[in-house]
Design a protein around this motif. Structure first.
Motif, short mmCIF file in Angstrom:
data_model
loop_
_atom_site.label_atom_id
_atom_site.label_comp_id
_atom_site.label_asym_id
_atom_site.label_seq_id
_atom_site.Cartn_x
_atom_site.Cartn_y
_atom_site.Cartn_z
N PHE A 125 0.84 -1.20 0.00
CA PHE A 125 0.00 0.00 0.00
C PHE A 125 0.88 1.26 0.00
N TYR A 126 1.85 1.31 0.92
CA TYR A 126 2.68 2.51 1.01
C TYR A 126 3.67 2.63 -0.15
N LEU A 127 3.95 1.53 -0.81
CA LEU A 127 4.81 1.59 -1.99
C LEU A 127 4.05 2.18 -3.17
N GLU A 128 2.79 1.76 -3.30
CA GLU A 128 1.99 2.17 -4.47
C GLU A 128 1.23 3.48 -4.29
N ALA A 129 0.82 3.75 -3.05
CA ALA A 129 -0.13 4.85 -2.81
C ALA A 129 0.36 6.17 -3.41
N ASP A 130 -0.60 6.97 -3.94
CA ASP A 130 -0.14 8.23 -4.52
C ASP A 130 0.14 9.26 -3.42
N GLU A 131 0.77 10.33 -3.87
CA GLU A 131 1.29 11.33 -2.93
C GLU A 131 0.24 11.87 -1.96
N SER A 132 -0.97 12.09 -2.47
CA SER A 132 -2.00 12.69 -1.61
C SER A 132 -2.36 11.75 -0.47
N VAL A 133 -2.35 10.45 -0.76
CA VAL A 133 -2.66 9.46 0.29
C VAL A 133 -1.58 9.51 1.37
N ILE A 134 -0.33 9.57 0.92
CA ILE A 134 0.80 9.62 1.86
C ILE A 134 0.71 10.89 2.71
N ASN A 135 0.46 12.01 2.04
CA ASN A 135 0.38 13.28 2.77
C ASN A 135 -0.74 13.28 3.80
N ASP A 136 -1.88 12.72 3.41
CA ASP A 136 -3.01 12.63 4.34
C ASP A 136 -2.64 11.84 5.57
N SER A 137 -2.00 10.69 5.32
CA SER A 137 -1.71 9.83 6.47
C SER A 137 -0.67 10.49 7.37
N LEU A 138 0.27 11.24 6.79
CA LEU A 138 1.26 11.92 7.63
C LEU A 138 0.61 13.05 8.43
N LYS A 139 -0.32 13.74 7.79
CA LYS A 139 -1.00 14.86 8.48
C LYS A 139 -1.67 14.36 9.76
N ASN A 140 -2.24 13.16 9.68
CA ASN A 140 -2.95 12.63 10.84
C ASN A 140 -2.00 12.06 11.89
N ASP A 141 -0.83 11.59 11.46
CA ASP A 141 -0.01 10.79 12.38
C ASP A 141 1.24 11.49 12.92
N ILE A 142 1.56 12.66 12.41
CA ILE A 142 2.78 13.32 12.91
C ILE A 142 2.39 14.45 13.87
N PRO A 143 2.73 14.29 15.15
CA PRO A 143 2.29 15.30 16.13
C PRO A 143 3.01 16.64 15.96
N ASN A 144 4.31 16.58 15.63
CA ASN A 144 5.06 17.82 15.51
C ASN A 144 5.73 17.90 14.13
N LEU A 145 5.04 18.61 13.23
CA LEU A 145 5.50 18.64 11.84
C LEU A 145 6.84 19.36 11.68
#
Lengths: 131, 174
Positions: A16-36
């Motif tokens: 999933f993380y190998l194939e997923a497009d950039e917007s999917v990756i960015n979304d998941s990081l937005k939710n999971d990184i407490p201190n950007l």
């Protein structure tokens, strides 16, 4: 099945993380990184260090190869000299070069720098072993 | 392609984002809360340095640089859990285990049931079924279902968020 489900979940996450497009990756990081800010700082450090290490590694390979070619020229060892001659012929700036003794370290670097240095080293090491 | 060329051939900023998203998800899916004081990005940094130092050999790889880095990260995280097996086994054993004698089919059904209890919809369960059947590439799943791969990504995104919530129970089941 014991580890099967677990390993399939791991495999699926990897794919999933190998194939997923950039917007999917960015979304998941937005939710999971407490201190950007902290994350971006670490990311910059990693990229800087990675590039520095890659350059360092490249320079180490170049130096090792130059030393091997210079030794081969001085001692007239057939195979490495043949390899170098072949590389020279493939390089327009040096194609007419006949006198290997006159080659400087920088010339050799110029000749080999765009080649696969690890493969070249392996090629020369094979030759070392056979002597 | 040598390492210097490889690193220049990709946008490292984006590759690290991808690796980090995967590391977060993989680490969360284990159900443990502490990883020896390390953050997911620290795993990513360590792997990249190992590749750059030649401890993981890119020159023999037959895939893209991104795939290579992600593969190294996957194996690095697995090794971390193998090395610290005792710590994580203890942490996960806090929840009493049951159904040790279940059949494969039972185990599969139990995991499905847990996902349902956590609110997984039919689409998420369907994707999970593909995973358990060994079809784990979003592209293949999308082709098989005859839908856009983006739809599959969206379903997986929901499923991925649900997995950590059931992970401790799942560990006891499987």
């Amino acid at each position: 099945m014991n580890n099967n489900i677990k390993s399939k979940i791991n495999e699926a996450l990897y794919n999933f993380y190998l194939e997923a497009d950039e917007s999917v990756i960015n979304d998941s990081l937005k939710n999971d990184i407490p201190n950007l800010d902290e994350y971006n700082k670490k990311k910059k450090q990693i990229i800087f260090l990675a590039k520095a290490k890659a350059k360092q590694q490249q320079n180490a390979y170049l130096k090792e190869l130059v030393d091997k070619f210079i030794d081969a020229i001085n001692e007239n060892i057939e195979k490495p000299v043949a390899v170098l001659k072949q590389l020279i012929q493939g390089n327009p700036s040096f194609a007419l070069y006949r006198n290997l003794d006159k080659l400087s370290n920088d010339d050799i670097i110029e000749i080999i720098k765009d080649k696969n240095l690890v493969e070249l080293l392996e090629q020369l090491e094979e030759n070392d072993k056979s002597h | 392609m040598n390492l210097t060329e490889a690193i220049q051939s990709v946008d490292m900023d984006k590759v690290i984002d991808r690796m980090n998203a995967y590391a977060i998800s993989h680490l969360k899916s284990v159900g443990a809360k502490n990883f020896n004081g390390k953050e997911p990005i620290d795993f990513v940094g360590e792997v990249i340095l190992k590749v750059m130092e030649g401890k993981r050999d890119w020159t023999k790889a037959q895939c893209s640089f991104t795939e290579f880095l992600l593969g190294c990260l996957k194996s690095e995280i697995s090794n971390f859990f193998k090395t610290h097996k005792n710590i994580y086994d203890n942490e996960l054993l806090d929840i009493p285990s049951s159904e040790h004698s279940s059949t494969d089919e039972d185990k599969r059904n139990q995991v499905f049931e847990l996902l349902k209890q956590e609110g997984a919809d039919d689409n998420e369960l369907l994707i999970f079924e593909y995973w358990v059947d060994g079809i784990t590439k979003p592209n293949e799943i999308a082709k098989d279902l005859g839908i856009e791969v983006k739809e599959v990504y969206n379903i997986i995104k929901r499923l991925v968020r649900r997995l950590p919530k059931i992970q401790t129970q799942v560990t006891n089941i499987i």
